[in-house]
Scaffold this motif. Structure first.
Motif, mmCIF file in Angstrom:
data_model
loop_
_atom_site.group_PDB
_atom_site.id
_atom_site.type_symbol
_atom_site.label_atom_id
_atom_site.label_comp_id
_atom_site.label_asym_id
_atom_site.label_seq_id
_atom_site.Cartn_x
_atom_site.Cartn_y
_atom_site.Cartn_z
ATOM 1 N N UNK A 186 43.070 6.958 -25.778
ATOM 2 C CA UNK A 186 42.499 5.981 -26.703
ATOM 3 C C UNK A 186 42.335 6.519 -28.120
ATOM 4 N N UNK A 187 42.680 7.774 -28.335
ATOM 5 C CA UNK A 187 42.569 8.358 -29.672
ATOM 6 C C UNK A 187 43.724 7.848 -30.530
ATOM 7 N N UNK A 188 43.409 7.105 -31.567
ATOM 8 C CA UNK A 188 44.422 6.474 -32.400
ATOM 9 C C UNK A 188 44.655 7.197 -33.720
ATOM 10 N N UNK A 189 43.748 8.086 -34.118
ATOM 11 C CA UNK A 189 43.874 8.748 -35.413
ATOM 12 C C UNK A 189 44.838 9.936 -35.309
ATOM 13 N N UNK A 190 45.422 10.361 -36.421
ATOM 14 C CA UNK A 190 46.263 11.558 -36.390
ATOM 15 C C UNK A 190 45.492 12.747 -35.826
ATOM 16 N N UNK A 191 46.134 13.480 -34.926
ATOM 17 C CA UNK A 191 45.457 14.561 -34.207
ATOM 18 C C UNK A 191 46.300 15.828 -34.246
ATOM 19 N N UNK A 192 45.669 16.926 -34.626
ATOM 20 C CA UNK A 192 46.312 18.232 -34.638
ATOM 21 C C UNK A 192 45.693 19.086 -33.546
ATOM 22 N N UNK A 193 46.522 19.594 -32.636
ATOM 23 C CA UNK A 193 46.050 20.426 -31.532
ATOM 24 C C UNK A 193 46.495 21.859 -31.806
ATOM 25 N N UNK A 194 45.521 22.737 -31.990
ATOM 26 C CA UNK A 194 45.794 24.108 -32.415
ATOM 27 C C UNK A 194 45.471 25.072 -31.289
ATOM 28 N N UNK A 195 46.309 26.080 -31.171
ATOM 29 C CA UNK A 195 46.103 27.106 -30.144
ATOM 30 C C UNK A 195 46.308 28.481 -30.750
ATOM 31 N N UNK A 196 45.385 29.408 -30.462
ATOM 32 C CA UNK A 196 45.647 30.805 -30.768
ATOM 33 C C UNK A 196 46.705 31.312 -29.812
ATOM 34 N N UNK A 197 47.663 32.076 -30.313
ATOM 35 C CA UNK A 197 48.803 32.503 -29.486
ATOM 36 C C UNK A 197 48.358 33.310 -28.267
ATOM 37 N N UNK A 198 47.181 33.955 -28.352
ATOM 38 C CA UNK A 198 46.702 34.756 -27.234
ATOM 39 C C UNK A 198 45.660 34.075 -26.379
ATOM 40 N N UNK A 199 45.496 32.763 -26.521
ATOM 41 C CA UNK A 199 44.479 32.015 -25.787
ATOM 42 C C UNK A 199 44.811 31.982 -24.298
ATOM 43 N N UNK A 200 43.891 32.480 -23.464
ATOM 44 C CA UNK A 200 44.101 32.450 -22.012
ATOM 45 C C UNK A 200 43.492 31.212 -21.375
ATOM 46 N N UNK A 201 42.741 30.416 -22.145
ATOM 47 C CA UNK A 201 42.035 29.251 -21.601
ATOM 48 C C UNK A 201 42.853 27.981 -21.787
ATOM 49 N N UNK A 202 43.307 27.732 -22.999
ATOM 50 C CA UNK A 202 44.138 26.558 -23.290
ATOM 51 C C UNK A 202 45.599 27.001 -23.347
ATOM 52 N N UNK A 203 46.338 26.715 -22.300
ATOM 53 C CA UNK A 203 47.733 27.150 -22.236
ATOM 54 C C UNK A 203 48.597 26.366 -23.215
ATOM 55 N N UNK A 204 49.750 26.929 -23.538
ATOM 56 C CA UNK A 204 50.675 26.242 -24.449
ATOM 57 C C UNK A 204 51.129 24.907 -23.857
ATOM 58 N N UNK A 205 51.342 24.881 -22.543
ATOM 59 C CA UNK A 205 51.779 23.637 -21.896
ATOM 60 C C UNK A 205 50.696 22.568 -21.987
#
Length: 250
Positions: A186-205
């Motif tokens: 339901x999120x309609x606004x422009x959204x940027x999803x950022x990840x630190x390259x070494x993040x073990x919690x939020x995977x790239x996938x």
């Protein structure tokens, strides 16, 4: 920095007071924490002319008394929306880290007129991942963060209360399983999803999946950073946010 409490929510303000036509940014922390680990980023964004507000969510740190028990993402979103309206902020860019992304997704879904853009940094928790594995990912991430973040986070956890943190974790797991992705659709606004390259919690996938689930999503990755990329790389994060809020390509 200016500090105040409105609608039971303690917050810090960096930059000029909110005013018509000026860009406003609200930074939303993760589970059990406070807004303190957003201060380096807040200062950099304020230096570029933005008004930056950094609340402690109800039940957490200096807003602990605002909630008698751990609140789910939707109730936190409603409380944040009430605070937002009390301050008459107008449409705002929300920047969230970790479980704070669940709160801002709910806010954008339930109160769309309050949100102009959304930035999710290391969105958690990933639906379908068991709680024990989520805890393992958190422990694996800790050594990848700056040493200065460890005592800051530990102090916040103690201020919030370990039992409250545990209850919030269970509530966040339930939100992830039941409502997080539904809110994202339901999120309609422009959204940027950022990840630190070494993040073990939020995977790239998972980050790519979040960006595909919202209506207008894109991704970015910060080299040399982990889950709290906004803390370890505030200059790089500020540059991404400034470019994104101006409407240019991320």
């Amino acid at each position: 920095m200016d500090q105040r409490t409105d609608a039971g929510i303690f917050s810090r303000r960096f930059g000029a007071p909110p005013r018509d036509g000026a860009p406003n940014v609200v930074l939303v922390h993760g589970l059990g924490l406070s807004g303190r680990y957003f201060v380096p980023l807040a200062r950099r964004l304020a230096a570029s002319g933005m008004t930056v507000l950094v609340p402690d969510l109800p039940g957490n740190a200096r807003s602990r008394a605002a909630a008698r028990r751990a609140l789910d993402g939707e109730r936190l979103a409603d409380a944040l929306a009430h605070w937002h309206r009390r301050l008459a902020l107008g449409p705002t860019c929300l920047v969230a880290n970790s479980v704070g992304c669940q709160v801002t997704a709910a806010l954008a879904a339930r109160h769309p007129r309050l949100v102009s853009r959304l930035v999710m940094v290391g969105p958690a928790l990933e639906p379908g991942t068991p709680g024990r594995r989520q805890v393992g990912r958190l422990l694996a991430d800790a050594p990848r963060e700056p040493l200065s973040l460890i005592p800051l986070a530990a102090t916040d956890y103690l201020l919030t209360g370990l039992l409250r943190c545990a209850a919030s974790f269970r509530t966040a797991l339930r939100d992830a399983a039941e409502s997080f992705e539904g809110n994202l659709t339901q999120v309609q606004v422009p959204t940027l999803v950022v990840r630190g390259a070494g993040d073990t919690i939020a995977s790239a996938a998972w980050v790519r999946r979040v960006a595909r689930t919202v209506q207008d999503g894109r991704t970015a990755e910060i080299p040399g950073a982990a889950h709290a990329a906004h803390y370890s790389a505030p200059d790089a994060m500020a540059a991404l946010i400034e470019k994104f809020t101006l409407g240019g390509p991320s």
